[in-house]
Scaffold this motif. Sequence first.
Motif, PDB file in Angstrom:
ATOM      1  N   PRO A  42     -30.321 -34.048  42.210  1.00  0.00           N
ATOM      2  CA  PRO A  42     -30.050 -35.547  42.427  1.00  0.00           C
ATOM      3  C   PRO A  42     -29.259 -36.248  41.403  1.00  0.00           C
ATOM      4  O   PRO A  42     -29.450 -37.360  41.289  1.00  0.00           O
ATOM      5  N   ARG A  43     -28.560 -35.751  40.359  1.00  0.00           N
ATOM      6  CA  ARG A  43     -27.934 -36.346  39.277  1.00  0.00           C
ATOM      7  C   ARG A  43     -26.940 -37.346  39.821  1.00  0.00           C
ATOM      8  O   ARG A  43     -26.615 -38.225  39.148  1.00  0.00           O
TER       9      ARG A  43
ATOM     10  N   GLY B 240     -35.444 -37.021  45.109  1.00  0.00           N
ATOM     11  CA  GLY B 240     -35.511 -35.806  45.352  1.00  0.00           C
ATOM     12  C   GLY B 240     -34.254 -34.962  45.833  1.00  0.00           C
ATOM     13  O   GLY B 240     -33.567 -35.821  46.514  1.00  0.00           O
ATOM     14  N   ARG B 241     -34.081 -33.688  45.537  1.00  0.00           N
ATOM     15  CA  ARG B 241     -33.003 -33.139  46.079  1.00  0.00           C
ATOM     16  C   ARG B 241     -32.931 -32.943  47.723  1.00  0.00           C
ATOM     17  O   ARG B 241     -31.842 -33.247  48.015  1.00  0.00           O
ATOM     18  N   ALA B 242     -34.039 -32.536  48.108  1.00  0.00           N
ATOM     19  CA  ALA B 242     -34.095 -32.093  49.515  1.00  0.00           C
ATOM     20  C   ALA B 242     -33.824 -33.683  50.352  1.00  0.00           C
ATOM     21  O   ALA B 242     -33.330 -33.514  51.362  1.00  0.00           O
TER      22      ALA B 242
ATOM     23  N   GLU C 257     -40.510 -33.682  50.101  1.00  0.00           N
ATOM     24  CA  GLU C 257     -39.263 -32.913  50.000  1.00  0.00           C
ATOM     25  C   GLU C 257     -39.379 -31.479  50.835  1.00  0.00           C
ATOM     26  O   GLU C 257     -38.368 -31.287  51.631  1.00  0.00           O
ATOM     27  N   THR C 258     -40.518 -31.018  51.450  1.00  0.00           N
ATOM     28  CA  THR C 258     -40.565 -30.061  52.419  1.00  0.00           C
ATOM     29  C   THR C 258     -39.920 -30.461  53.815  1.00  0.00           C
ATOM     30  O   THR C 258     -39.367 -29.750  54.417  1.00  0.00           O
ATOM     31  N   ALA C 259     -40.626 -31.672  54.047  1.00  0.00           N
ATOM     32  CA  ALA C 259     -40.094 -32.227  55.413  1.00  0.00           C
ATOM     33  C   ALA C 259     -38.612 -32.426  55.247  1.00  0.00           C
ATOM     34  O   ALA C 259     -37.984 -31.941  56.227  1.00  0.00           O
ATOM     35  N   CYS C 260     -38.108 -32.822  54.379  1.00  0.00           N
ATOM     36  CA  CYS C 260     -36.687 -33.179  54.398  1.00  0.00           C
ATOM     37  C   CYS C 260     -35.971 -31.920  54.185  1.00  0.00           C
ATOM     38  O   CYS C 260     -34.661 -31.886  55.035  1.00  0.00           O
ATOM     39  N   ALA C 261     -36.410 -30.874  53.482  1.00  0.00           N
ATOM     40  CA  ALA C 261     -35.605 -29.671  53.504  1.00  0.00           C
ATOM     41  C   ALA C 261     -35.783 -28.779  54.990  1.00  0.00           C
ATOM     42  O   ALA C 261     -34.692 -28.333  55.561  1.00  0.00           O
ATOM     43  N   VAL C 262     -36.950 -28.815  55.651  1.00  0.00           N
ATOM     44  CA  VAL C 262     -37.000 -28.429  56.831  1.00  0.00           C
ATOM     45  C   VAL C 262     -35.889 -28.950  57.947  1.00  0.00           C
ATOM     46  O   VAL C 262     -35.271 -28.535  58.656  1.00  0.00           O
TER      47      VAL C 262
END
Length: 213
Positions: free
Chosen positions: A87-88, A95-97, A140-145
């Motif tokens: 996320p830079r 969060g990255r995801a 983050e888990t929800a966003c990634a999935v």
Amino acid sequence: PDNVEMLFQYRDARGAFYTWQDPSLFHPQALQLIDGLKRMLAFPLDDPNDVDCGVNANVLWYLALRDHEAPAACAYLNERMLARDVPRCSLFYPGRASIVYMMTRAYLAGAACLEPSVGVAREWLPVLQHTDGSWGSDLETACAVASLLHVGYRGASLDRGVAAILRRQRADGAWHRSRFIAYWHMTEVVPTAISLEALSRYLQAMASRETPW
């Protein structure tokens, strides 16, 4: 009234969208908070405005829903994703995801110019997955999935991620609080909403069997 032309007024020289329309109207305390966040994350202080990956992804999502395109903003996001600079590239979304989710959501809505970012998401998200099947926090888990489902990914990482979502659901039906926006927005609502989206899309994908499992 149509506000699309208004949005296109607030872009930098590359054509990426600014975060704010007029930072000079900010309350001094708000400016102090933003400057403090910039110092903490080592962002430049000289620009009163910001160009943020999350903001640009959200604008592209909105424009896609309105049948408009913004190729320059897509190019900016694709460049950042190809460099794995997430996320830079965001001051406000830690969060990255979360950022990948906003990008893939825009792609799913019709922002086809984000195709290069989609390829990165398919390859990168499984690499970032933890051994317990999660991507860290419930958000983050929800966003990634959800992101994997947005881009048509099918595989073990997706199944393990769904299992992690189900395992982490609280007794009251919600998921645990996560920080969606830096400094602000520590809430159960966003991770719960996106967890439900991810589970819903997963069930739809399993029912359709359009892609081999």
